[in-house]
Design a protein around this motif. Structure first.
Motif, PDB file in Angstrom:
ATOM      1  N   VAL A  17      10.981 132.952 -26.597  1.00 44.55           N
ATOM      2  CA  VAL A  17      11.538 131.902 -25.735  1.00 44.55           C
ATOM      3  C   VAL A  17      10.780 131.832 -24.416  1.00 44.55           C
ATOM      4  CG1 VAL A  17      13.598 131.131 -24.495  1.00 44.55           C
ATOM      5  CG2 VAL A  17      13.802 132.039 -26.815  1.00 44.55           C
ATOM      6  N   ILE A  18      10.560 133.016 -23.802  1.00 50.05           N
ATOM      7  CA  ILE A  18       9.774 133.102 -22.563  1.00 50.05           C
ATOM      8  C   ILE A  18       8.753 134.231 -22.746  1.00 50.05           C
ATOM      9  CG2 ILE A  18       9.813 133.452 -20.070  1.00 50.05           C
ATOM     10  CD1 ILE A  18      12.727 132.513 -20.060  1.00 50.05           C
ATOM     11  N   SER A  19       7.496 133.905 -22.529  1.00 51.48           N
ATOM     12  CA  SER A  19       6.423 134.859 -22.832  1.00 51.48           C
ATOM     13  C   SER A  19       6.318 135.966 -21.790  1.00 51.48           C
ATOM     14  CB  SER A  19       5.085 134.129 -22.919  1.00 51.48           C
ATOM     15  OG  SER A  19       4.735 133.612 -21.639  1.00 51.48           O
ATOM     16  N   ARG A  20       5.699 137.076 -22.240  1.00 50.19           N
ATOM     17  CA  ARG A  20       5.410 138.188 -21.339  1.00 50.19           C
ATOM     18  C   ARG A  20       4.639 137.702 -20.110  1.00 50.19           C
ATOM     19  NH1 ARG A  20       3.389 143.680 -21.301  1.00 50.19           N
ATOM     20  NH2 ARG A  20       4.070 144.054 -23.426  1.00 50.19           N
ATOM     21  N   LYS A  21       3.658 136.826 -20.322  1.00 47.35           N
ATOM     22  CA  LYS A  21       2.806 136.395 -19.204  1.00 47.35           C
ATOM     23  C   LYS A  21       3.629 135.682 -18.135  1.00 47.35           C
ATOM     24  CE  LYS A  21      -0.991 136.455 -17.189  1.00 47.35           C
ATOM     25  NZ  LYS A  21      -1.510 137.795 -16.828  1.00 47.35           N
ATOM     26  N   LEU A 161      25.830 130.688 -13.347  1.00 49.89           N
ATOM     27  CA  LEU A 161      24.688 130.664 -14.266  1.00 49.89           C
ATOM     28  C   LEU A 161      23.706 129.623 -13.767  1.00 49.89           C
ATOM     29  CD1 LEU A 161      23.342 131.455 -16.988  1.00 49.89           C
ATOM     30  CD2 LEU A 161      24.662 129.620 -18.060  1.00 49.89           C
ATOM     31  N   GLY A 162      22.460 130.018 -13.630  1.00 48.68           N
ATOM     32  CA  GLY A 162      21.444 129.072 -13.166  1.00 48.68           C
ATOM     33  C   GLY A 162      20.222 129.106 -14.042  1.00 48.68           C
ATOM     34  N   ILE A 163      19.602 127.945 -14.188  1.00 50.82           N
ATOM     35  CA  ILE A 163      18.324 127.887 -14.898  1.00 50.82           C
ATOM     36  C   ILE A 163      17.238 127.390 -13.959  1.00 50.82           C
ATOM     37  CG2 ILE A 163      18.973 125.644 -15.943  1.00 50.82           C
ATOM     38  CD1 ILE A 163      16.964 126.419 -18.230  1.00 50.82           C
ATOM     39  N   ASP A 164      16.184 128.171 -13.877  1.00 56.14           N
ATOM     40  CA  ASP A 164      15.029 127.873 -13.039  1.00 56.14           C
ATOM     41  C   ASP A 164      14.189 126.800 -13.727  1.00 56.14           C
ATOM     42  OD1 ASP A 164      12.705 127.933 -11.500  1.00 56.14           O
ATOM     43  OD2 ASP A 164      12.543 130.124 -11.491  1.00 56.14           O
ATOM     44  N   VAL A 165      14.043 125.632 -13.084  1.00 58.41           N
ATOM     45  CA  VAL A 165      13.208 124.587 -13.676  1.00 58.41           C
ATOM     46  C   VAL A 165      11.967 124.298 -12.825  1.00 58.41           C
ATOM     47  CG1 VAL A 165      15.019 123.555 -15.103  1.00 58.41           C
ATOM     48  CG2 VAL A 165      14.680 122.708 -12.771  1.00 58.41           C
ATOM     49  N   TRP A 166      11.570 125.273 -11.999  1.00 59.44           N
ATOM     50  CA  TRP A 166      10.242 125.183 -11.392  1.00 59.44           C
ATOM     51  C   TRP A 166       9.215 125.258 -12.526  1.00 59.44           C
ATOM     52  CZ3 TRP A 166       8.419 126.534  -6.057  1.00 59.44           C
ATOM     53  CH2 TRP A 166       9.441 126.397  -5.115  1.00 59.44           C
ATOM     54  N   GLU A 167       8.080 124.595 -12.345  1.00 58.01           N
ATOM     55  CA  GLU A 167       7.062 124.654 -13.404  1.00 58.01           C
ATOM     56  C   GLU A 167       6.606 126.083 -13.667  1.00 58.01           C
ATOM     57  OE1 GLU A 167       4.019 121.763 -12.482  1.00 58.01           O
ATOM     58  OE2 GLU A 167       5.174 120.163 -13.432  1.00 58.01           O
ATOM     59  N   HIS A 168       6.627 126.956 -12.660  1.00 56.99           N
ATOM     60  CA  HIS A 168       6.169 128.337 -12.897  1.00 56.99           C
ATOM     61  C   HIS A 168       7.070 129.053 -13.915  1.00 56.99           C
ATOM     62  CE1 HIS A 168       8.738 129.622  -9.169  1.00 56.99           C
ATOM     63  NE2 HIS A 168       9.369 130.052 -10.225  1.00 56.99           N
ATOM     64  N   ALA A 169       8.264 128.529 -14.148  1.00 54.23           N
ATOM     65  CA  ALA A 169       9.197 129.172 -15.078  1.00 54.23           C
ATOM     66  C   ALA A 169       8.905 128.829 -16.538  1.00 54.23           C
ATOM     67  CB  ALA A 169      10.638 128.761 -14.736  1.00 54.23           C
ATOM     68  N   ASP A 173       4.234 128.204 -21.221  1.00 50.96           N
ATOM     69  CA  ASP A 173       4.756 128.193 -22.599  1.00 50.96           C
ATOM     70  C   ASP A 173       5.045 126.788 -23.117  1.00 50.96           C
ATOM     71  OD1 ASP A 173       4.691 130.933 -22.600  1.00 50.96           O
ATOM     72  OD2 ASP A 173       6.833 131.190 -22.239  1.00 50.96           O
ATOM     73  N   TYR A 174       5.521 125.914 -22.261  1.00 46.05           N
ATOM     74  CA  TYR A 174       6.025 124.608 -22.713  1.00 46.05           C
ATOM     75  C   TYR A 174       5.272 123.424 -22.093  1.00 46.05           C
ATOM     76  CZ  TYR A 174       9.913 127.463 -24.390  1.00 46.05           C
ATOM     77  OH  TYR A 174      10.671 128.410 -25.035  1.00 46.05           O
ATOM     78  N   PHE A 175       4.264 123.720 -21.282  1.00 42.48           N
ATOM     79  CA  PHE A 175       3.527 122.669 -20.564  1.00 42.48           C
ATOM     80  C   PHE A 175       4.514 121.767 -19.819  1.00 42.48           C
ATOM     81  CE2 PHE A 175       0.909 124.176 -24.055  1.00 42.48           C
ATOM     82  CZ  PHE A 175      -0.164 124.641 -23.339  1.00 42.48           C
ATOM     83  N   ASN A 176       4.442 120.454 -20.001  1.00 37.67           N
ATOM     84  CA  ASN A 176       5.298 119.567 -19.212  1.00 37.67           C
ATOM     85  C   ASN A 176       6.658 119.301 -19.863  1.00 37.67           C
ATOM     86  OD1 ASN A 176       3.908 118.227 -21.293  1.00 37.67           O
ATOM     87  ND2 ASN A 176       4.396 116.241 -20.406  1.00 37.67           N
TER      88      ASN A 176
END
Ligand code: MN
Length: 198
Positions: A17-21, A161-169, A173-176
């Protein structure tokens, strides 16, 4: 002094879902920078040893030149601290326990409607920011997005509960495709941890 907390799991624990990098950069670089800049802003002030939640709730009492640095970097610190704790390795059918589920149903109609509302709100945040599920001071649950690193504590709300939607997040992995990231993110929500603050 604010401290950078360790991740409660390995850097690759949230894959695929979210990569190590992303986790390495997000925690070690982005979050670390918020902590360093917040500490620099607080240094020598009477606020240096106060809990971050208290600082944000009383932001207008800080010296004028510390308010924006703390809004951005203190907010960045508490937002990410909550974000790491609110995730765990992916589960396909990832749902909250009955008690949390029923509170979400009461407030938003159903668990699915809750997810849709938070996902659409987060996806619709223009530019960088977060989607939030919060508890208002009077006890009601609410969903909204905030720009940048603004924290719900700034207005006296309690973030659940919050979801980070900065592009760095998500960009590596998902581009745009922000909605695709949000859709997958539901698999890593740690409902046991999130439920503790309900
Ligand atoms: Mn972030």
């Amino acid at each position: 002094m604010l401290d950078l907390p360790n991740l409660p799991y390995a850097y690759d624990a949230l894959e695929p879902v979210i990569s190590r990098k992303i986790m390495e950069l997000h925690h070690d670089k982005h979050h670390a920078a918020y902590v360093a800049k917040a500490n620099a802003a607080l240094e020598g002030t009477q606020w240096a040893n106060k809990p971050i939640e208290e600082i944000l709730k009383n932001i207008s009492e800080l010296p004028q030149d510390k308010q924006m640095p703390m809004r951005n970097n203190g907010g960045g610190h508490i937002n990410h601290t909550l974000f790491w704790k609110a995730m765990r390795p992916p589960r396909k059918n990832n749902e909250p326990a009955a008690e949390v589920r029923s509170k979400l149903e009461q407030s938003f109609g159903s668990f699915e409607k809750f997810k849709t509302q938070l996902a659409e709100t987060a996806a619709g945040q223009f530019g960088s920011g977060w989607g939030w599920l919060v508890r208002k001071a009077e006890g009601k649950l609410a969903i909204y997005s905030l720009p940048n690193q603004d924290s719900p504590y700034l207005t006296g709300d309690t973030p659940l509960l919050g979801i980070d939607v900065w592009e760095h997040a998500y960009y590596l992995d998902y581009f745009n495709d922000r909605p695709a990231y949000i859709e997958k993110w539901w698999q890593v929500v740690n409902w046991d941890e999130v439920g503790k603050s309900f």
